[in-house]
Design a protein around this motif. Sequence first.
Motif, PDB file in Angstrom:
ATOM      1  N   ASP A  82      47.631  36.489  -5.186  1.00  0.00           N
ATOM      2  CA  ASP A  82      47.943  36.407  -3.763  1.00  0.00           C
ATOM      3  C   ASP A  82      46.958  37.076  -2.910  1.00  0.00           C
ATOM      4  OD1 ASP A  82      50.656  35.604  -4.184  1.00  0.00           O
ATOM      5  OD2 ASP A  82      50.995  37.433  -5.375  1.00  0.00           O
TER       6      ASP A  82
ATOM      7  N   HIS B 207      59.337  42.055  -5.235  1.00  0.00           N
ATOM      8  CA  HIS B 207      58.218  41.153  -5.045  1.00  0.00           C
ATOM      9  C   HIS B 207      57.138  41.858  -4.062  1.00  0.00           C
ATOM     10  CE1 HIS B 207      60.690  37.262  -5.174  1.00  0.00           C
ATOM     11  NE2 HIS B 207      60.660  38.059  -6.369  1.00  0.00           N
TER      12      HIS B 207
ATOM     13  N   ARG C 128      49.299  31.431   2.318  1.00  0.00           N
ATOM     14  CA  ARG C 128      48.359  32.119   1.594  1.00  0.00           C
ATOM     15  C   ARG C 128      47.126  32.685   2.369  1.00  0.00           C
ATOM     16  NH1 ARG C 128      47.356  30.172  -3.777  1.00  0.00           N
ATOM     17  NH2 ARG C 128      46.459  32.309  -3.813  1.00  0.00           N
TER      18      ARG C 128
ATOM     19  N   ARG D 254      54.412  27.539   2.107  1.00  0.00           N
ATOM     20  CA  ARG D 254      53.716  28.522   1.456  1.00  0.00           C
ATOM     21  C   ARG D 254      52.529  28.809   2.397  1.00  0.00           C
ATOM     22  NH1 ARG D 254      50.045  26.858  -4.191  1.00  0.00           N
ATOM     23  NH2 ARG D 254      49.963  29.259  -4.529  1.00  0.00           N
TER      24      ARG D 254
ATOM     25  N   LEU E 264      54.190  39.479   3.379  1.00  0.00           N
ATOM     26  CA  LEU E 264      54.480  38.295   2.801  1.00  0.00           C
ATOM     27  C   LEU E 264      55.785  38.483   1.994  1.00  0.00           C
ATOM     28  CD1 LEU E 264      51.123  36.653   1.544  1.00  0.00           C
ATOM     29  CD2 LEU E 264      51.993  36.524   3.897  1.00  0.00           C
TER      30      LEU E 264
ATOM     31  N   PRO F 270      52.524  41.866  -4.147  1.00  0.00           N
ATOM     32  CA  PRO F 270      51.361  40.768  -4.539  1.00  0.00           C
ATOM     33  C   PRO F 270      50.701  41.164  -6.043  1.00  0.00           C
ATOM     34  CG  PRO F 270      50.879  42.170  -2.353  1.00  0.00           C
ATOM     35  CD  PRO F 270      52.036  42.686  -2.965  1.00  0.00           C
TER      36      PRO F 270
END
Length: 711
Positions: free
Chosen positions: A650, A644, A587, A585, A622, A646
Amino acid sequence: MSKIMGTAVSRKDGLAKVTGQATYAAEHQLPGLVYGYVVTATIANGQIQAIDTEAAEQSPGVIAVFTHNNVPKIFKPSNDFRKSKIYEARLPLSDAQVHYAGQIIGLVVANTFEQARDAAQRVKVDYTAQAPTIAAKDAVFKPAPSMFGEDMTFQTGKFTSGDFSAAMAGAAATMTATYHTSTELHAPMEPHATIAHWQGTDTLTIYEPTQWVMGTQRTYAELFGLPSEKVRVVSPFLGGGFGSKAFPWPHGILAAAAARQLQRPVKLVLSRRQMTANTGHRSETEQTVRLAAMADGTLTAISHTAKSCTSPVESFPEPCTGITPVMYTTPNLYTSQELAVMNVGTPTFMRAPGENPGMWALESAMDELAWQLKLDPVALRLKNQTEKHQRKSLPFSAKHFSDCLQVGAERFGWQNRSMTPRSLTQEGKLVGWGMAAATFPAMRGVASVKVRLLPDGTAHILTSGNDMGTGAYTMVAVTAAETLGIPVEQVRVEMGDSQLPDGGLAGGSQMTASLAPAVIQACREVLKSVNCTTATAVCAALQQSGRAAIEATATTAPGAEMKQWAFQSWGAHFCEVTVDEEIGRLRVTRWVAVMDVGQVINAKTAASQVRGGVIMGIGQALMEECHFDPNTGYPVVYDLATYHFPAHADIPRIEVIFVGEPDLNFNPAGARGVGEIGITGVSAAVANAVYHATGNRFRHLPLTPDKLMAS
């Protein structure tokens, strides 16, 4: 004079948009309106052997079915960009050849949308299929043809200065790496849509979201053999474009052709799935950067080569190497570009085309070199910045790149950065800091504006230039208010109609730079016409004269300054990320963006544009990628649920800072564009921060969890 320019002004069009009063292309209501629905190919390469439309034609409410067997007359335009431009050089339904999955091969027109959609599913097609080229690894790359350069002309991607090979051989340090980006899809909130309405057979009105109202007018005029004044294009509001709404796509051309033949207004709205296949995307790229440097970090050579992919129906290279001559000085520079044809839809302009993927590669490579030399990445960039455009051999005007780097570093706290990867942790997660430069060329076109000053002190500004969500309505109002010396609330702006003066193109971050000088000149002409220095004095003269208004029209264009200076905007991104290696993950937790764009006309919308670019760049870094099914050739992702991008969760708070000074060499407003620079360098900043956090270098976007866990 009222000092409004540079302050934060709320959008003039904001209330209309949030209350639903703003009318978008597909929302116009016309008597007798009928609906179109496109039939698309289910193979990616081959021929249509037979197409059976009988069942569709007999379906309830169906008015007509068009295929290559009965396509209405459409003329081939000059397609030279300045006079006219269509996204696909091949006219729709021009033959039985299928070049990519999702290609439009028919159009059903019915009384309702539902009837047209149902009938489209009843069209039966027999194909002779051939093996498509879907993967870049299977494609044949050749030297790319000329592509858009910084000055809105076409130029080759190849450039050479000095002796690159000799410089590499004698360097104290060298770095070579290959960087990849994935195919990215356009996903504007407003879908692509057209309403075509003919008045007789020689007058056409088009309601279409277009970034270039007058260019679209000229193109439709050529497509249907009409004088330009016989075509009206109406596009006051766009729900996002990002480069995909500058020129007509095949669906709009077909809607207009069907409407003329049927003598009924035709509305055609593409579905999200159709948009993923046939309204453009950003091509995947493969870029190799080679750097040579002295021990102190002075660059002695840069090589930047790029590969991208296009479709069989249009040649569109992603011009990644255009940024290389503007960023860092070196006596030995080499760039080249290659292009391959694949059986996919046509790629096109997408926010910072070329500059965005190009900066991903170059700024990642600069970070790698900094780590190799044990130098601060900010210091490496400061040492090597160039004062001239190395391809044009012109000095830069009003360049404050060093301020962007230094102010950003100070605001972010870069001086506290650990020089060791994997040295920072927070709540069991790795923490990394990264940075990258940003840049985008300053472009300006011809633009015309009419200004009318009324006796009550209000001003009415009219131009066909339009607002695709960037804040142009407000920018025009602020510029007029500043020049006339009246409150911005007293300025009314009308845009996005070809019956108004030619306002130019909303693309290439040039709408502000083009329109603002025209607004200033037209306002000054109004004041000058009655020998007044303020709008208040003009209004007094109007009231005494009994006239309804005083008006002036002005046209401005770039001039001799383009041969004296190179114009470019600059920036720097600093970011913090956290990485949970157990679950992959990643971030983004903190962001500072510092921009030098000349005069900021509206601080609120300018900062919003930078934030939008950063968010889009984080999506690229990302999650955003489109794969094509190797069997069908269709995009595997096909709507806003499967592609996908954001969400609010996010994105951290994005601090935006502007530095620099008005670039008065560029235009009288001193303003350069801000819409596209914000995305450049973003993905590199994220990847550079990930390296600092993990010690692992990632060179293939997006940085999805599987890649992080595999490392």
